[in-house]
Design an enzyme around this catalytic site. Structure first.
Site, PDB file in Angstrom:
ATOM      1  CG  HIS A  32       0.666  10.277  -2.377  1.00 57.30           C
ATOM      2  ND1 HIS A  32       2.013  10.048  -2.165  1.00 57.30           N
ATOM      3  CD2 HIS A  32       0.341   9.569  -3.485  1.00 57.30           C
ATOM      4  CE1 HIS A  32       2.471   9.229  -3.104  1.00 57.30           C
ATOM      5  NE2 HIS A  32       1.477   8.926  -3.915  1.00 57.30           N
ATOM      6  NE  ARG A 125       6.893   8.095  -4.321  1.00 56.94           N
ATOM      7  CZ  ARG A 125       5.985   7.652  -5.173  1.00 56.94           C
ATOM      8  NH1 ARG A 125       6.051   7.975  -6.454  1.00 56.94           N
ATOM      9  NH2 ARG A 125       4.993   6.888  -4.747  1.00 56.94           N
ATOM     10  NE  ARG A 131       4.313  -3.534  -8.551  1.00 55.41           N
ATOM     11  CZ  ARG A 131       3.615  -2.438  -8.357  1.00 55.41           C
ATOM     12  NH1 ARG A 131       3.423  -1.598  -9.355  1.00 55.41           N
ATOM     13  NH2 ARG A 131       3.092  -2.160  -7.172  1.00 55.41           N
ATOM     14  CG  ASP A 258      -1.852   7.398  -5.852  1.00 50.44           C
ATOM     15  OD1 ASP A 258      -0.791   8.023  -6.028  1.00 50.44           O
ATOM     16  OD2 ASP A 258      -2.039   6.272  -6.356  1.00 50.44           O
TER      17      ASP A 258
END
Length: 307
Positions: A32, A125, A131, A258
């Site tokens: 990821h 995805r 938000r 990430d």
């Protein structure tokens, strides 16, 4: 110079990560991570909710080598919308050492899906974090999922723990493997055996097509990156949650850095320290190999469904 300004208050990625103490096994996959721009080459989407710093494919690959990983899974960032050109560019430059997760819209053609597959895309995805994105109708998402299923692709879902009850029926109706980002973002101030996290465990237990990434302790932690007794204590409040998922579902877990860590304001993690988090959530060599090598290799470098 890129003709955009980064969202105020958001941090740049950590430029000099430490060398991890933990040596990842041969063939390990950072499952990821992202590329951002560069903005002057791959402009960010007009509808984006944030503007990140540049984070190029070359910088990602340099981090991969520094941390000791062999491959990457690059996930399309919301700031690029459904324009997957930066993702595809990175995949094509990776010489088979990267796979991708794209964002697509209902109007994508079969030929365009085939081109993404040939570039190395193996999933799409769906983002449910309000938000970060505007709401996409579930019928459109289901249509996309049905179109990618014959390709052998999977769906990656990003949501927050409090929203799982209302999303449960939709998630369980998806006709593909489903990969949850970051354990569904649990509230780690609550008990690991409390009702909220138990619901997520039940979600995985009752749906054998559901996988989870046990990543992003820096997003979930309230204790933060403090290392009071060496680095073993960093993000310690996240450890019981991630370790429970790894030990309960060892064949359906993934891990990733990430990088370059979008949307962070409080602190930017040292990616070397994040790697040193791994043996605390996967404490045996067998679990580490499944998490970092076997599972991502099976999911992303398995049999291709397009000639």
């Amino acid at each position: 110079m890129a003709a955009f300004e980064k969202t105020p208050g958001w941090l740049d990625w950590y430029a000099n990560p430490s060398k991890p103490r933990f040596q990842v096994p041969a063939g390990a996959v950072d499952a990821h991570c992202h590329v951002f721009g560069p903005g002057d080459q791959f402009p960010f989407a007009p509808e984006r909710k944030y503007t990140p710093c540049d984070a190029s494919k070359d910088q990602l690959f340099a981090l991969r080598d520094h941390l000791g990983f062999d491959k990457n899974v690059i996930v399309q960032a919301t700031c690029h919308g459904a324009d997957n050109r930066a993702l595809v560019d990175a995949l094509q430059a990776a010489d088979g050492r990267a796979r991708g997760v794209a964002t697509v819209r209902r109007n994508i053609t079969d030929e365009e899906l085939k081109e993404l597959h040939e570039a190395g895309v193996r999933g799409v995805r769906f983002n449910f974090v309000k938000r970060l994105v505007d709401f996409t109708p579930k019928d459109e998402l289901m249509e996309i999922a049905s179109r990618i299923a014959p390709l052998g692709w999977h769906v990656v879902i990003y949501f927050e723990a409090v929203d799982l009850p209302e999303l449960w029926d939709f998630f369980t109706s998806l006709p593909t493997t489903v990969v949850v980002d970051h354990m569904g973002r649990p509230d780690v101030t609550k008990p690991v055996d409390g009702p909220e996290f138990e619901l997520f465990v039940k979600f995985m237990r009752e749906n054998p097509n559901v996988w989870s990434k046990v990543s992003c302790p820096e997003r979930l932690s309230h204790t933060g990156p403090r290392a009071l007794d060496g680095e073993q204590n960093a993000y310690r409040d996240v450890v019981p949650f991630a370790r429970r998922i790894v030990e309960t579902f060892p064949d359906r877990v993934l891990w990733g850095t990430d990088w370059p860590h979008p949307n962070l304001k409080d602190h930017m993690p040292d990616d070397g320290l994040l790697v040193d988090f791994i043996p605390h959530i996967a404490p045996t060599a067998d679990l580490q190999r499944k998490l970092l090598v076997d599972n991502p290799t099976r999911l992303y470098w398995g049999e291709s469904h397009v000639a």
